[in-house]
Design an enzyme around this catalytic site. Structure first.
Site, PDB file in Angstrom:
ATOM      1  N   ASP A 151      37.336  45.941  42.331  1.00 26.06           N
ATOM      2  CA  ASP A 151      36.930  44.759  41.584  1.00 26.06           C
ATOM      3  C   ASP A 151      35.857  45.196  40.574  1.00 26.06           C
ATOM      4  O   ASP A 151      35.345  46.324  40.633  1.00 26.06           O
ATOM      5  CB  ASP A 151      36.367  43.731  42.572  1.00 26.06           C
ATOM      6  CG  ASP A 151      35.769  42.510  41.910  1.00 26.06           C
ATOM      7  OD1 ASP A 151      36.374  41.976  40.973  1.00 26.06           O
ATOM      8  OD2 ASP A 151      34.662  42.111  42.332  1.00 26.06           O
ATOM      9  N   LEU A 152      35.498  44.289  39.644  1.00 26.33           N
ATOM     10  CA  LEU A 152      34.424  44.592  38.693  1.00 26.33           C
ATOM     11  C   LEU A 152      33.105  43.936  39.093  1.00 26.33           C
ATOM     12  O   LEU A 152      32.211  44.577  39.627  1.00 26.33           O
ATOM     13  CB  LEU A 152      34.828  44.149  37.284  1.00 26.33           C
ATOM     14  CG  LEU A 152      35.683  45.109  36.454  1.00 26.33           C
ATOM     15  CD1 LEU A 152      35.978  44.523  35.083  1.00 26.33           C
ATOM     16  CD2 LEU A 152      35.015  46.470  36.314  1.00 26.33           C
ATOM     17  N   ASP A 153      32.965  42.636  38.825  1.00 22.92           N
ATOM     18  CA  ASP A 153      31.684  41.957  39.042  1.00 22.92           C
ATOM     19  C   ASP A 153      31.287  41.957  40.512  1.00 22.92           C
ATOM     20  O   ASP A 153      32.080  41.608  41.397  1.00 22.92           O
ATOM     21  CB  ASP A 153      31.761  40.517  38.529  1.00 22.92           C
ATOM     22  CG  ASP A 153      31.843  40.457  37.017  1.00 22.92           C
ATOM     23  OD1 ASP A 153      30.830  40.718  36.360  1.00 22.92           O
ATOM     24  OD2 ASP A 153      32.943  40.185  36.497  1.00 22.92           O
ATOM     25  N   GLY A 171      38.727  39.144  37.999  1.00 25.69           N
ATOM     26  CA  GLY A 171      38.988  37.788  37.542  1.00 25.69           C
ATOM     27  C   GLY A 171      38.741  37.624  36.055  1.00 25.69           C
ATOM     28  O   GLY A 171      39.125  36.615  35.459  1.00 25.69           O
ATOM     29  N   LYS A 178      45.712  38.928  43.011  1.00 23.19           N
ATOM     30  CA  LYS A 178      45.422  40.334  42.728  1.00 23.19           C
ATOM     31  C   LYS A 178      46.355  41.259  43.506  1.00 23.19           C
ATOM     32  O   LYS A 178      46.871  42.254  42.976  1.00 23.19           O
ATOM     33  CB  LYS A 178      43.966  40.665  43.089  1.00 23.19           C
ATOM     34  CG  LYS A 178      42.923  40.180  42.115  1.00 23.19           C
ATOM     35  CD  LYS A 178      41.549  40.707  42.512  1.00 23.19           C
ATOM     36  CE  LYS A 178      40.449  40.262  41.564  1.00 23.19           C
ATOM     37  NZ  LYS A 178      39.137  40.847  41.894  1.00 23.19           N
ATOM     38  N   ASP A 190      34.026  42.085  46.643  1.00 19.26           N
ATOM     39  CA  ASP A 190      32.888  41.302  47.133  1.00 19.26           C
ATOM     40  C   ASP A 190      33.136  39.806  47.112  1.00 19.26           C
ATOM     41  O   ASP A 190      32.251  39.031  47.473  1.00 19.26           O
ATOM     42  CB  ASP A 190      31.648  41.598  46.277  1.00 19.26           C
ATOM     43  CG  ASP A 190      31.727  40.924  44.914  1.00 19.26           C
ATOM     44  OD1 ASP A 190      32.739  41.136  44.197  1.00 19.26           O
ATOM     45  OD2 ASP A 190      30.795  40.170  44.573  1.00 19.26           O
ATOM     46  N   ASN A 209      38.386  36.184  45.902  1.00 25.46           N
ATOM     47  CA  ASN A 209      39.567  36.549  45.116  1.00 25.46           C
ATOM     48  C   ASN A 209      39.989  37.997  45.385  1.00 25.46           C
ATOM     49  O   ASN A 209      41.031  38.432  44.898  1.00 25.46           O
ATOM     50  CB  ASN A 209      39.331  36.325  43.613  1.00 25.46           C
ATOM     51  CG  ASN A 209      38.153  37.117  43.078  1.00 25.46           C
ATOM     52  OD1 ASN A 209      37.230  37.495  43.807  1.00 25.46           O
ATOM     53  ND2 ASN A 209      38.161  37.378  41.786  1.00 25.46           N
TER      54      ASN A 209
END
Length: 282
Positions: free
Chosen positions: A24-26, A59, A206, A229, A232
């Site tokens: 994931d990113l954020d 997202g 995802k 984290d 999603n």
């Protein structure tokens, strides 16, 4: 001594098994300043040199995420809008699905609390009812810019994704329940953050998008390691051969996935540190 041997054995098994790295990113690959650290960039370049398949699943909108992922300076598959878009490492669009205008409008006809910031992800801009400084801070350098609109007079509600944000998590829970009470068969949803409620087409996830990439590259989920984290990320984390929760993940997600190991937080380079220790060192 026996404990050390077991850890070494587990590490060897993991190194032999894992061929794909998914993140994931954020709150995961990005620190609290919404940046990828230099250390993380170094680790991902090394992973690429060792022929690991790299996938970022977020997202965020693809125009926003592409600019961030480009700073890794190595080939990465990109899953965006929670699975509504898939781009190849060359930024070729491989898959897309949108939400129909009439279905999205049906949600907005439910009289959403005016204090809640509502957002439509369009192809080249995001439309919102509020100028939200906290939201804008996530994309300070992005070319994917907001447009303030009046949803009561808007004609085209077609969107890649819709989401709602508010400081009061309970307000979003109540909105979620209100929408799902009437339209549970039409949409899937997730709290990417406690203050961010997202809705997508029912087919979007995802994990589903990542499976398409794995099939294309002839890998299986069992050969992947994933990091996340938010809710999603839940299916992605459960599907991977090894799923890992960030140290900054909300307690509600930790309670939902109690069998998963927690690692260092995003501000402590949790992803890069784990990958370095488990996949890149002997």
């Amino acid at each position: 001594m026996e404990l050390i041997k077991n850890r070494v054995t587990q590490k060897m098994i993991l190194k032999e098994k894992i061929k794909v790295v998914i993140t994931d990113l954020d709150g995961t690959l990005l620190n609290s300043d919404h940046k990828i650290s230099d250390y993380t960039k170094t680790i991902f370049k090394e992973l690429h040199k060792k022929n690991y398949l790299l996938i970022v699943a977020t997202g965020r909108h693809h125009l926003d995420a592409q600019a961030i992922v480009a700073t890794l300076d190595c080939p990465v598959y990109l899953v965006t809008s929670n699975g509504a878009r898939i781009h190849s490492p060359d930024n070729e669009l491989l898959f897309s699905v949108d939400m129909k205008s009439e279905l999205v409008k049906a949600i907005f006809d439910l009289e959403i609390d005016a204090e809640i910031t509502s957002v439509l992800f369009k192809e080249d801009k995001w439309q919102t009812n509020h100028n939200n400084d906290a939201l804008n801070s996530f994309s300070k350098e992005s070319k994917y810019l907001p447009e303030i609109v009046n949803f009561e007079s808007l004609e085209d509600f077609s969107a890649i994704k819709i989401f709602f944000t508010h400081d009061d998590h309970q307000k979003l829970v109540e909105l979620k329940d209100k929408i799902l009470h009437t339209y549970s068969d039409l949409f899937c949803h997730a709290f990417s953050l406690p203050f961010c409620l997202e809705f997508m087409d029912k087919s979007v996830n995802k994990s589903v998008a990542i499976e398409k990439i794995l099939q294309l590259e002839k890998y299986a989920f069992e050969e992947s390691i994933s990091f996340g984290d938010g809710f999603n990320d839940e299916e992605m984390l459960k599907s991977a051969g090894k799923g890992l929760l960030m140290g900054n993940a909300p307690q509600s997600l930790i309670d939902t996935l109690p069998h998963l190991e927690q690692i260092l937080s995003n501000d402590n380079d949790g992803v890069a540190t784990y990958l370095s220790q488990q996949l890149l060192t002997n």
